[in-house]
Write an enzyme that holds these catalytic residues in place. Structure first.
Site, mmCIF file in Angstrom:
data_model
loop_
_atom_site.group_PDB
_atom_site.id
_atom_site.type_symbol
_atom_site.label_atom_id
_atom_site.label_comp_id
_atom_site.label_asym_id
_atom_site.label_seq_id
_atom_site.Cartn_x
_atom_site.Cartn_y
_atom_site.Cartn_z
ATOM 1 N N SER A 379 40.442 37.452 40.869
ATOM 2 C CA SER A 379 39.156 36.881 40.473
ATOM 3 C C SER A 379 39.248 36.055 39.189
ATOM 4 C CB SER A 379 38.115 37.993 40.298
ATOM 5 O OG SER A 379 38.475 38.869 39.262
ATOM 6 N N LYS A 422 29.800 41.688 36.142
ATOM 7 C CA LYS A 422 30.469 40.673 35.324
ATOM 8 C C LYS A 422 29.452 39.833 34.550
ATOM 9 C CE LYS A 422 34.553 40.254 38.277
ATOM 10 N NZ LYS A 422 35.309 39.403 39.209
#
Length: 525
Positions: A379, A422
């Site tokens: 990611s 996040k």
């Protein structure tokens, strides 16, 4: 039957109830009759007989030998007594068992399987040094068994007895309900009300449904899937009952239950944020820096119930070289295989873009700053690639932005996990350092359906204090980060800047080679 499902007591209870509703009553079963030193087996005449059938279906998550098969008891100087087990109590019906408990006692599983296949129960002694004191007649057994377990338990059973799968029915309890129409949402609401009624909880008020839907999509990580986990539904409803008013679970009760749960679980998350707030971990949210970008990561700790989003600083340095791509995490054995794959994909993109006619005259080094544990996942590959292109083009990246996403070899941005955690992790840092109105997060466009942010982030977005951008290609991300287009024939762009820098270095290198070759020729003379 093999049923992939969580081994939950509540789920077992609901399964038992559902199975019973589709079964007719079983025969009465059997009765053992004692006459001096002889035991005979007869058909039961009533449910009060010692081995009469008690139910058409029973569900138990954990068993032992005595509970499952019964036992033979002989008190000192007393008469032998036979104690019925689950297989006797549900003879002629269905027995639902937790698979984990059976796998931990493989002898039980082996005996149960043989009894079901032979359709006969045979008494045995748990201590082979002490045989049965009397001959006990075998009992006819007509039993169907449903084994319930998670994916790991089922895999263990498959390794233990691979042929068993060919002789059994396999099915799965669907943990999530796909939402394709309003009817699906109504069906899910009915499911919530069914659980509340089954657990004798207060009625669910309509004002609670929106809050429940949002928390549900946050739990599944997808706006188009709602959880069917009975434990999750039961937990949130039970916690909300403490805040309900007028004997109902309303929106206020759900909100307070969620806040209380977050507070209970917040200690570790707060400690991690404190590391950033006190500059023990350095995160810049205001300046412009070449070759540095704020990436986003999710940390999962053993024994901790949720993932924690934490921004991380990626930096890239460029120096004259032969095109080597140095991944410091991999060099120091701090990178997992998926992370390494992502780094290799980044390298392939750079090589295909800029090493068409000649080798790249630069070497790059990329690192996750202040990272001391193993990193895995791809990611951060989008963030890493942006840092490299920033360093190659010498164009600064706006540190007010953070970015997450993976890329393929063609620069297309792909979805990642933990997007809500996040975003919230970076927002917490921005809020502490001061919201500028220009801060925000760049995420893959395909992750838009996974957004289910907390109220604080949503409020900041509505006030235009924080933003979220979605991108499909690295070119879109680079423009947001640097303000300079990646490829645009009508103006200066990152691609041209990188090529111009490479050409300048190559020309200087050729001049150096030319001077050196002349000197070598002169020396030979």
């Amino acid at each position: 039957m093999l049923l992939k499902a969580p081994e939950s007591e509540l789920l077992f209870s609901l399964l038992e109830q559902a199975v019973k509703s589709n079964l007719s009553s079983s025969e009465l079963g059997y009765s053992y009759f004692f006459n001096e030193n002889k035991i005979t087996l007869n058909k039961a005449k009533s449910k009060q007989d010692n081995f009469a059938v008690q139910d058409s279906c029973l569900a138990v998550s954990a068993v032992n030998s005595e509970k499952l098969f019964g036992c033979v008891r002989q008190p000192e100087n007393g008469q032998i007594k036979l104690q019925a087990g689950l297989v006797h109590q549900v003879n002629g019906g269905i027995l639902i068992l937790g698979l984990r408990s059976l796998l931990n006692q493989q002898e039980l599983w082996t005996k149960l399987k043989q009894m079901v296949i032979k359709q006969q129960f045979e008494w045995f002694t748990s201590d082979e040094s002490h045989p049965l004191p009397l001959s006990i007649p075998k009992m006819p057994l007509d039993l169907r068994v449903i084994l319930v377990g998670d994916r790991l338990s089922l895999a263990e059973l498959q390794d233990f007895e691979p042929e068993f799968y060919t002789n059994s029915i396999y099915t799965e309890f669907e943990n999530e309900l796909p939402i394709k129409s309003t009817e699906d949402i109504e069906q899910w609401v009915d499911y919530l009300k069914f659980i509340a009624d089954r657990q004798q909880l207060p009625n669910i008020d309509n004002s609670a449904l929106g809050k429940l839907y949002k928390e549900a999509t946050r739990y599944t990580g997808d706006q188009y899937y709602l959880p069917l986990s009975v434990d999750w539904v039961n937990s949130i409803l039970v916690n909300a009952t403490h805040f309900g008013q007028n004997n109902a679970i309303d929106g206020f009760a759900i909100t307070q239950a969620i806040k209380q749960k977050s507070w209970h679980e917040a200690y570790l998350q707060e400690r991690l944020h404190d590391e950033i707030f006190t500059n023990q971990i350095m995160i810049n949210t205001k300046d412009q820096v070449v070759g540095q970008v704020n990436g986003l990561s999710v940390i999962e700790y053993p024994g901790y119930p949720k993932a924690v989003g934490e921004p991380t600083r990626l930096s890239c340095l460029i120096h004259f070289g032969d095109g080597e791509f140095i991944d410091i995490e991999r060099k120091t054995d701090l990178a997992g295989s998926i992370h390494s794959k992502g780094m290799m994909i980044m390298q392939a993109f750079i090589m295909s873009e800029f090493a068409i006619n000649h080798q790249i005259p630069f070497s790059t080094s990329l690192v996750f700053e202040q990272s001391y544990n193993e990193i895995d996942g791809d990611s951060a590959s989008l963030a890493g690639l942006c840092a490299i292109i920033s360093a190659l083009s010498e164009q600064a990246i706006d540190q007010q932005l953070a970015i997450t996403g993976s890329v393929d070899q063609f620069g297309h941005v792909q979805s990642i996990g933990g997007v809500n955690e996040k975003i919230e992790g970076f927002f917490a840092v921005c809020k502490h350092q001061g919201l500028t109105g220009q801060q925000g997060v760049i995420i893959p466009a395909s992750n838009q359906r996974h957004l289910s942010l907390n109220d604080e982030v949503i409020e900041a977005i509505e006030k235009e204090q924080f933003s979220i951008w979605t991108v499909d290609h690295i070119a879109d991300a680079l423009y947001l980060l640097t303000g300079v287009p990646y490829k645009d024939n009508s103006s200066i762009n990152l691609y041209k800047l990188i090529h111009a820098r490479m050409q300048s270095v190559l020309i200087q290198d050729k001049k150096h080679d030319s001077w050196l070759s002349k000197w070598q020729k002169y020396c030979k003379k």
